[in-house]
Design an enzyme around this catalytic site. Structure first.
Site, PDB file in Angstrom:
ATOM      1  N   TRP A 101       0.817  -1.219   0.000  1.00  0.00           N
ATOM      2  CA  TRP A 101       0.000   0.000   0.000  1.00  0.00           C
ATOM      3  C   TRP A 101       0.848   1.265   0.000  1.00  0.00           C
ATOM      4  O   TRP A 101       0.530   2.231  -0.691  1.00  0.00           O
ATOM      5  CB  TRP A 101      -1.012  -0.019   1.150  1.00  0.00           C
ATOM      6  CG  TRP A 101      -2.097  -1.009   0.871  1.00  0.00           C
ATOM      7  CD1 TRP A 101      -2.338  -2.180   1.538  1.00  0.00           C
ATOM      8  CD2 TRP A 101      -3.040  -0.959  -0.209  1.00  0.00           C
ATOM      9  NE1 TRP A 101      -3.377  -2.849   0.940  1.00  0.00           N
ATOM     10  CE2 TRP A 101      -3.827  -2.133  -0.123  1.00  0.00           C
ATOM     11  CE3 TRP A 101      -3.302  -0.046  -1.236  1.00  0.00           C
ATOM     12  CZ2 TRP A 101      -4.864  -2.419  -1.026  1.00  0.00           C
ATOM     13  CZ3 TRP A 101      -4.341  -0.328  -2.144  1.00  0.00           C
ATOM     14  CH2 TRP A 101      -5.103  -1.494  -2.029  1.00  0.00           C
ATOM     15  N   ASP A 171      -1.326   6.652   6.534  1.00  0.00           N
ATOM     16  CA  ASP A 171      -2.445   5.829   6.073  1.00  0.00           C
ATOM     17  C   ASP A 171      -2.706   4.782   7.146  1.00  0.00           C
ATOM     18  O   ASP A 171      -1.930   3.841   7.313  1.00  0.00           O
ATOM     19  CB  ASP A 171      -2.070   5.170   4.737  1.00  0.00           C
ATOM     20  CG  ASP A 171      -3.140   4.204   4.233  1.00  0.00           C
ATOM     21  OD1 ASP A 171      -4.159   4.011   4.936  1.00  0.00           O
ATOM     22  OD2 ASP A 171      -2.952   3.650   3.129  1.00  0.00           O
ATOM     23  N   LYS A 195     -12.859  -1.243   7.004  1.00  0.00           N
ATOM     24  CA  LYS A 195     -12.247  -2.246   7.888  1.00  0.00           C
ATOM     25  C   LYS A 195     -12.770  -2.037   9.308  1.00  0.00           C
ATOM     26  O   LYS A 195     -13.672  -2.747   9.731  1.00  0.00           O
ATOM     27  CB  LYS A 195     -10.724  -2.167   7.832  1.00  0.00           C
ATOM     28  CG  LYS A 195     -10.172  -2.566   6.449  1.00  0.00           C
ATOM     29  CD  LYS A 195      -9.340  -1.482   5.888  1.00  0.00           C
ATOM     30  CE  LYS A 195      -8.720  -1.675   4.531  1.00  0.00           C
ATOM     31  NZ  LYS A 195      -8.832  -2.863   3.783  1.00  0.00           N
TER      32      LYS A 195
HETATM   33  N1  PMP Z   1      -4.342   1.675   2.134  1.00  0.00           N
HETATM   34  C1  PMP Z   1      -4.483   0.547   2.864  1.00  0.00           C
HETATM   35  C2  PMP Z   1      -3.588   0.324   4.037  1.00  0.00           C
HETATM   36  C3  PMP Z   1      -5.442  -0.403   2.498  1.00  0.00           C
HETATM   37  O1  PMP Z   1      -5.572  -1.530   3.200  1.00  0.00           O
HETATM   38  C4  PMP Z   1      -6.283  -0.156   1.378  1.00  0.00           C
HETATM   39  C5  PMP Z   1      -7.372  -1.119   0.950  1.00  0.00           C
HETATM   40  N2  PMP Z   1      -7.280  -2.404   1.337  1.00  0.00           N
HETATM   41  C6  PMP Z   1      -6.085   1.029   0.662  1.00  0.00           C
HETATM   42  C7  PMP Z   1      -5.116   1.915   1.072  1.00  0.00           C
HETATM   43  C8  PMP Z   1      -6.939   1.348  -0.523  1.00  0.00           C
HETATM   44  O2  PMP Z   1      -8.212   1.661  -0.096  1.00  0.00           O
HETATM   45  P1  PMP Z   1      -9.392   1.997  -1.110  1.00  0.00           P
HETATM   46  O3  PMP Z   1      -9.536   0.827  -2.018  1.00  0.00           O
HETATM   47  O4  PMP Z   1     -10.561   2.188  -0.220  1.00  0.00           O
HETATM   48  O5  PMP Z   1      -9.045   3.245  -1.842  1.00  0.00           O
END
Ligand code: PMP
Length: 358
Positions: A101, A171, A195
């Site tokens: 991520w 994040d 989550k």
């Molecule tokens: N950052 C993290 C730590 C995540 O776990 C996720 C999704 N699993 C995201 C970003 C992306 O999130 P989204 O698909 O809601 O944009």
């Protein structure tokens, strides 16, 4: 109703009492005759839902008064672009890569300015947060970006580097509200809701007020943090139903004793699973012990040819969505706040039984 435990990384399990209450209030919210989905976002009913959700979120995380809370759309990935647009102001920014991520955040941000990768565990298969003494931080960076819990590889930060005043942008999508945090250590905290907060479609952004004056003129109004802060996150129609459910989750969390109390449960749940994994050669988790996530626990079967049988048996036992992220493989148990202790116990029992019979 079929009894299951849902280990999805997100969208993920929600507290059962929250779903039951949403069901009870579905057609008629508090006697107003309307469903929350049908309310004007500017009407007094929804405005009261939003105000209560924000107040409860602030109290759960002890958010200081000089921070704004924004209820935005676009998920965490939209913020990957909005962070540089709102904060760079012609400077460069520092990013640490500790998993899939945060790597994605670097890729997305690079379109908007100069991004310096100051640390990376990519060559180490994301097994640990690199020692802070090796980070090449820049004193004049606009900010330092981190992902404090890497959902795919199960790596969690336990402390923060000293940035000498450079704001940290974190994040926290996959562990927000799972443990107490000192918000004042951060310039910006953000997290997709799906989550520990509620349904997908909502992204919470906590931003220190002095950082609200830096947006590029190219920033879209719906993602301009200052514009949204000045308009109670209502420059556009916010995701009203997701906010309502998030508010119910906050009330549920308060009833559990808040973040401080749920952290104790989360530690017990995570220890149970890690201790079992470490006690057998049948399963393995590669993450350095100090950085093992309490929320996302990836593990591998030593004999990967048994993966399909493991997943089929798990599903038959009511243990759902245990397949690992496609970039990582193996298995992953996400055990967010709403996963009861009984779910982790059931998983460990199943793993023991599977190991015994294979
Ligand atoms: N950052 C993290 C730590 C995540 O776990 C996720 C999704 N699993 C995201 C970003 C992306 O999130 P989204 O698909 O809601 O944009």
């Amino acid at each position: 109703m079929k009894h299951i435990f849902n280990f999805s990384a997100g969208p993920a399990v929600l507290p059962q009492p929250v779903l039951a209450r949403a069901q009870a209030e579905m057609l008629d919210w508090h006697g107003c005759g309307m469903s929350v989905m049908e309310m004007s976002h500017r009407g007094k009913e929804f405005m009261s839902i939003l105000a209560k959700a924000e107040a409860d979120f602030r109290s759960l995380l002890h958010i200081p008064n000089d921070y704004k809370v924004l209820f935005l759309q676009g998920g965490a990935i939209a913020q990957n672009a909005m962070i540089p647009l709102n904060l760079l102001a012609g400077k460069s920014a520092d990013y640490a890569i500790t998993g899939g991520w945060s790597k994605r955040s670097v890729d997305d941000a690079s379109a908007y300015g100069k991004i310096n990768v100051v640390a990376s565990s990519e060559n180490d298969q994301y097994r640990a947060v690199p020692d802070f003494s090796s980070w090449k931080l820049n004193k004049d960076a606009a900010y330092l970006h981190l992902c404090t819990n890497e959902t795919m590889s199960g790596v969690e930060f336990v402390d923060m580097p000293n940035t000498s005043g450079v704001p940290i942008v974190a994040d926290m999508s996959s562990h927000i509200l799972s443990r107490p945090i000192d918000v004042s250590q951060y310039g910006v905290i953000y997290g997709g809701a799906q989550k520990n907060i509620g349904p997908a479609g909502l992204c919470l952004v906590i931003v220190r007020e002095d950082l609200l004056d830096r947006a590029s003129a190219l920033t879209p109004a719906v993602f301009n943090w200052k514009t949204q802060a000045d308009n109670q996150s209502m420059i556009n129609t916010p995701p009203t139903y997701s906010i309502y459910i998030a508010g119910l989750v906050f009330e549920w969390l308060q009833a559990q004793g808040g973040v401080e109390a749920i952290e104790k449960v989360n530690i017990t749940k995570a220890n149970l699973l890690y201790e079992y994994i470490d006690s057998t050669d049948f399963y393995i988790n590669h993450v350095a012990i100090k950085n093992r996530s309490r929320m996302n626990i990836p593990f591998f079967l030593r004999d990967e040819s048994l993966n399909d049988a493991f997943l089929r048996g798990a599903e038959a036992a009511g243990l759902l969505q245990l397949k690992g992220h496609r970039a990582v493989g193996g298995m992953r148990a996400s055990i967010y706040n709403a996963m009861p202790m009984a779910g982790v116990k059931a998983l460990v029992l199943y793993m023991q039984e599977f190991a015994r019979t294979h």
